[in-house]
Design a protein around this motif. Structure first.
Motif, mmCIF file in Angstrom:
data_model
loop_
_atom_site.group_PDB
_atom_site.id
_atom_site.type_symbol
_atom_site.label_atom_id
_atom_site.label_comp_id
_atom_site.label_asym_id
_atom_site.label_seq_id
_atom_site.Cartn_x
_atom_site.Cartn_y
_atom_site.Cartn_z
ATOM 1 N N GLY A 186 40.493 32.762 32.053
ATOM 2 C CA GLY A 186 41.624 31.861 32.291
ATOM 3 C C GLY A 186 41.530 31.213 33.653
ATOM 4 O O GLY A 186 40.496 31.287 34.331
ATOM 5 N N HIS A 187 42.605 30.600 34.067
ATOM 6 C CA HIS A 187 42.587 29.883 35.331
ATOM 7 C C HIS A 187 43.448 30.563 36.388
ATOM 8 O O HIS A 187 43.762 29.989 37.409
ATOM 9 C CB HIS A 187 43.060 28.436 35.134
ATOM 10 N N SER A 188 43.851 31.810 36.114
ATOM 11 C CA SER A 188 44.748 32.485 37.047
ATOM 12 C C SER A 188 43.959 33.038 38.229
ATOM 13 O O SER A 188 42.763 33.279 38.157
ATOM 14 C CB SER A 188 45.474 33.611 36.344
ATOM 15 N N SER A 189 44.684 33.225 39.317
ATOM 16 C CA SER A 189 44.075 33.807 40.500
ATOM 17 C C SER A 189 44.215 35.321 40.438
ATOM 18 O O SER A 189 45.229 35.849 39.991
ATOM 19 C CB SER A 189 44.788 33.258 41.741
ATOM 20 N N LEU A 190 43.172 36.021 40.859
ATOM 21 C CA LEU A 190 43.238 37.490 40.905
ATOM 22 C C LEU A 190 44.420 37.952 41.753
ATOM 23 O O LEU A 190 45.018 38.981 41.492
ATOM 24 C CB LEU A 190 41.950 38.057 41.509
ATOM 25 N N GLY A 191 44.747 37.137 42.765
ATOM 26 C CA GLY A 191 45.831 37.481 43.674
ATOM 27 C C GLY A 191 47.204 37.525 43.009
ATOM 28 O O GLY A 191 48.138 38.115 43.543
ATOM 29 N N LEU A 192 47.298 36.901 41.814
ATOM 30 C CA LEU A 192 48.587 36.917 41.107
ATOM 31 C C LEU A 192 48.756 38.160 40.233
ATOM 32 O O LEU A 192 49.842 38.437 39.738
ATOM 33 C CB LEU A 192 48.714 35.666 40.226
ATOM 34 N N LEU A 193 47.651 38.895 40.057
ATOM 35 C CA LEU A 193 47.670 40.011 39.107
ATOM 36 C C LEU A 193 48.747 41.038 39.408
ATOM 37 O O LEU A 193 49.396 41.553 38.504
ATOM 38 C CB LEU A 193 46.310 40.725 39.124
ATOM 39 N N HIS A 194 48.927 41.332 40.698
ATOM 40 C CA HIS A 194 49.894 42.381 41.035
ATOM 41 C C HIS A 194 51.332 41.893 40.938
ATOM 42 O O HIS A 194 52.255 42.662 41.092
ATOM 43 C CB HIS A 194 49.598 42.944 42.436
ATOM 44 N N THR A 195 51.516 40.602 40.644
ATOM 45 C CA THR A 195 52.878 40.069 40.548
ATOM 46 C C THR A 195 53.414 40.115 39.111
ATOM 47 O O THR A 195 54.570 39.793 38.884
ATOM 48 C CB THR A 195 52.941 38.600 41.035
ATOM 49 N N VAL A 196 52.571 40.469 38.151
ATOM 50 C CA VAL A 196 53.027 40.507 36.762
ATOM 51 C C VAL A 196 52.892 41.922 36.195
ATOM 52 O O VAL A 196 52.018 42.674 36.606
ATOM 53 C CB VAL A 196 52.242 39.504 35.872
ATOM 54 N N PRO A 197 53.792 42.278 35.276
ATOM 55 C CA PRO A 197 53.711 43.611 34.683
ATOM 56 C C PRO A 197 52.574 43.676 33.675
ATOM 57 O O PRO A 197 52.674 43.129 32.582
ATOM 58 C CB PRO A 197 55.073 43.786 33.998
ATOM 59 N N VAL A 198 51.481 44.304 34.059
ATOM 60 C CA VAL A 198 50.300 44.407 33.208
ATOM 61 C C VAL A 198 49.764 45.832 33.293
ATOM 62 O O VAL A 198 49.798 46.447 34.362
ATOM 63 C CB VAL A 198 49.217 43.398 33.666
ATOM 64 N N ASP A 199 49.318 46.354 32.151
ATOM 65 C CA ASP A 199 48.773 47.712 32.111
ATOM 66 C C ASP A 199 47.276 47.742 31.831
ATOM 67 O O ASP A 199 46.576 48.643 32.252
ATOM 68 C CB ASP A 199 49.485 48.514 31.012
ATOM 69 N N VAL A 200 46.808 46.758 31.067
ATOM 70 C CA VAL A 200 45.444 46.777 30.553
ATOM 71 C C VAL A 200 44.782 45.424 30.812
ATOM 72 O O VAL A 200 45.398 44.379 30.593
ATOM 73 C CB VAL A 200 45.447 47.045 29.017
ATOM 74 N N LEU A 201 43.521 45.434 31.275
ATOM 75 C CA LEU A 201 42.726 44.206 31.380
ATOM 76 C C LEU A 201 41.642 44.250 30.311
ATOM 77 O O LEU A 201 40.814 45.170 30.304
ATOM 78 C CB LEU A 201 42.071 44.092 32.764
ATOM 79 N N LYS A 202 41.655 43.282 29.399
ATOM 80 C CA LYS A 202 40.592 43.210 28.405
ATOM 81 C C LYS A 202 39.537 42.241 28.918
ATOM 82 O O LYS A 202 39.728 41.014 28.908
ATOM 83 C CB LYS A 202 41.152 42.770 27.047
ATOM 84 N N VAL A 203 38.451 42.805 29.389
ATOM 85 C CA VAL A 203 37.382 42.021 30.025
ATOM 86 C C VAL A 203 36.628 41.260 28.947
ATOM 87 O O VAL A 203 36.130 41.840 27.976
ATOM 88 C CB VAL A 203 36.454 42.940 30.845
ATOM 89 N N ASP A 204 36.583 39.938 29.083
ATOM 90 C CA ASP A 204 36.091 39.071 28.026
ATOM 91 C C ASP A 204 34.636 39.325 27.658
ATOM 92 O O ASP A 204 33.798 39.672 28.497
ATOM 93 C CB ASP A 204 36.259 37.601 28.438
ATOM 94 N N LYS A 205 34.341 39.094 26.380
ATOM 95 C CA LYS A 205 33.004 39.254 25.823
ATOM 96 C C LYS A 205 31.936 38.500 26.611
ATOM 97 O O LYS A 205 30.788 38.951 26.697
ATOM 98 C CB LYS A 205 33.038 38.754 24.379
ATOM 99 N N SER A 206 32.293 37.354 27.188
ATOM 100 C CA SER A 206 31.282 36.558 27.895
ATOM 101 C C SER A 206 30.656 37.354 29.052
ATOM 102 O O SER A 206 29.485 37.154 29.374
ATOM 103 C CB SER A 206 31.895 35.255 28.404
ATOM 104 N N PHE A 207 31.419 38.268 29.659
ATOM 105 C CA PHE A 207 30.879 39.093 30.745
ATOM 106 C C PHE A 207 30.094 40.282 30.192
ATOM 107 O O PHE A 207 29.106 40.721 30.780
ATOM 108 C CB PHE A 207 32.006 39.557 31.668
ATOM 109 N N VAL A 208 30.580 40.788 29.044
ATOM 110 C CA VAL A 208 29.905 41.917 28.393
ATOM 111 C C VAL A 208 28.534 41.480 27.870
ATOM 112 O O VAL A 208 27.552 42.212 27.973
ATOM 113 C CB VAL A 208 30.773 42.471 27.239
ATOM 114 N N ASP A 209 28.462 40.248 27.336
ATOM 115 C CA ASP A 209 27.227 39.722 26.750
ATOM 116 C C ASP A 209 26.046 39.856 27.707
ATOM 117 O O ASP A 209 24.923 40.080 27.280
ATOM 118 C CB ASP A 209 27.383 38.235 26.416
#
Ligand code: C2E
Ligand code: MG
Ligand code: MG
Ligand code: MG
Length: 280
Positions: A186-209
């Motif tokens: 996506g286009h979000s900044s890593l710095g915004l991550l701690h500002t939203v309620p999130v429990d799990v990061l699903k790391v996209d297939k493009s990085f796994v590939d």
């Protein structure tokens, strides 16, 4: 990502685009009837905990079994359903079906049942103020404990403004987990991550590939698990297809893996949440 391509607005008329718009209109018209006729299905793909190989969760994925066109992929019809609004009713049906299925597995399999079911929720569903109440309703009427449900949302839906973040807080308050899907694309900044309620990061297939390759892609997969661990989140690697990827991901610290290597999405009657014997 096909969903993003078909989500482009039509800016210029051209015969090809016009044809595609007509196709979307036709699909859209057939969708409500298909929901009533029971032509949608939910299939389930295992999410596996390493190194023991237990199926700790399943992701629910929708399919359209069209009487004439055959099986239609969600990449084709979910964007159409988002634009014509049917995603609200279709999404509620998917959520209810997935919750009912996990209740059935819990009754049949006891401790061998997956702990959680993960359900994809589109931006348009999340934007509705009624969405958290719909989820609460479904949990109560199916009898599924809230901790057994994870809602998967994309960065775009969460950081797109509006009241998505409010909805996520309300879901969290119910006890539901939140996963950021296709993380890193996506286009979000890593710095915004701690500002939203999130429990799990699903790391996209493009990085796994390319996690087994030297260079940039392995570096990103390594950085993303560090961010996840550092923020106290849970990482899931998506689209794992080979044993080499399993080994490389495990070495980087990934403990939850999903992909064809472990299992394809399958219809519920055929699916037995099972313990995979996997060496890492
Ligand atoms: P997603 O949520 O990121 O789901 C993962 C997709 O990757 C699924 O495609 C899955 O079948 C596929 N996949 C899993 N493992 C592998 C692998 O090892 N290799 C490859 N090549 N593919 C793998 P699917 O089911 O076609 O869904 C595509 C997208 O459509 C989903 O991406 C999600 O964004 C959307 N979608 C699917 N079901 C739903 C739904 O019930 N509601 C909503 N709103 N969107 C949905
Ligand atoms: Mg997903
Ligand atoms: Mg995904
Ligand atoms: Mg993905």
């Amino acid at each position: 990502h096909a969903a993003k391509e078909t989500g482009e607005p039509y800016r210029h008329w051209s015969p090809a685009l016009d044809e595609r718009a007509g196709e979307h209109a036709r699909l859209g018209a057939e969708m409500r009837a298909a929901l009533l006729a029971g032509d949608f299905r939910v299939v389930y793909q295992p999410i596996v905990a390493m190194p023991e190989g237990r199926v700790t969760a399943v992701e629910a994925l929708v399919r359209w079994q069209h009487p004439q066109r055959g099986l239609i992929s969600p990449a084709q019809f979910v964007p159409v359903a988002e634009r014509n609004g049917l995603i609200v009713d279709l999404g509620a049906w998917i959520l209810r079906t997935a919750c009912e299925q996990l209740v059935a597995w819990r009754a049949a399999l006891g401790p061998d049942a997956p702990d959680r079911v993960s359900v994809n929720v589109s931006a348009r569903q999340l934007a509705r103020p009624q969405f958290p109440a719909t989820v609460a309703d479904i949990l109560i009427s199916t009898g599924l404990p809230a901790r057994c449900l994870t809602v998967e949302v994309t960065e775009t839906a969460v950081f797109g403004g509006g009241q998505a973040v409010t909805a996520l807080h309300a879901l969290r308050a119910l006890g539901v987990r939140i996963a950021l899907d296709d993380f890193g694309t996506g286009h979000s900044s890593l710095g915004l991550l701690h500002t939203v309620p999130v429990d799990v990061l699903k790391v996209d297939k493009s990085f796994v590939d390319r996690v087994t390759e030297a260079g940039r892609h392995a570096v990103i997969a390594r950085a993303l698990i560090q961010v996840s661990d550092g923020l106290g989140l849970t990482a899931v690697a998506e689209g794992v297809e080979t044993r080499e990827q399993v080994e490389a991901l495990y070495a980087l610290g990934y403990r939850l893996l999903q992909g064809y290597h472990f299992g394809r999405p399958e219809a519920a009657p055929d699916f037995r949440p099972r313990v995979h014997a996997v060496e890492a």
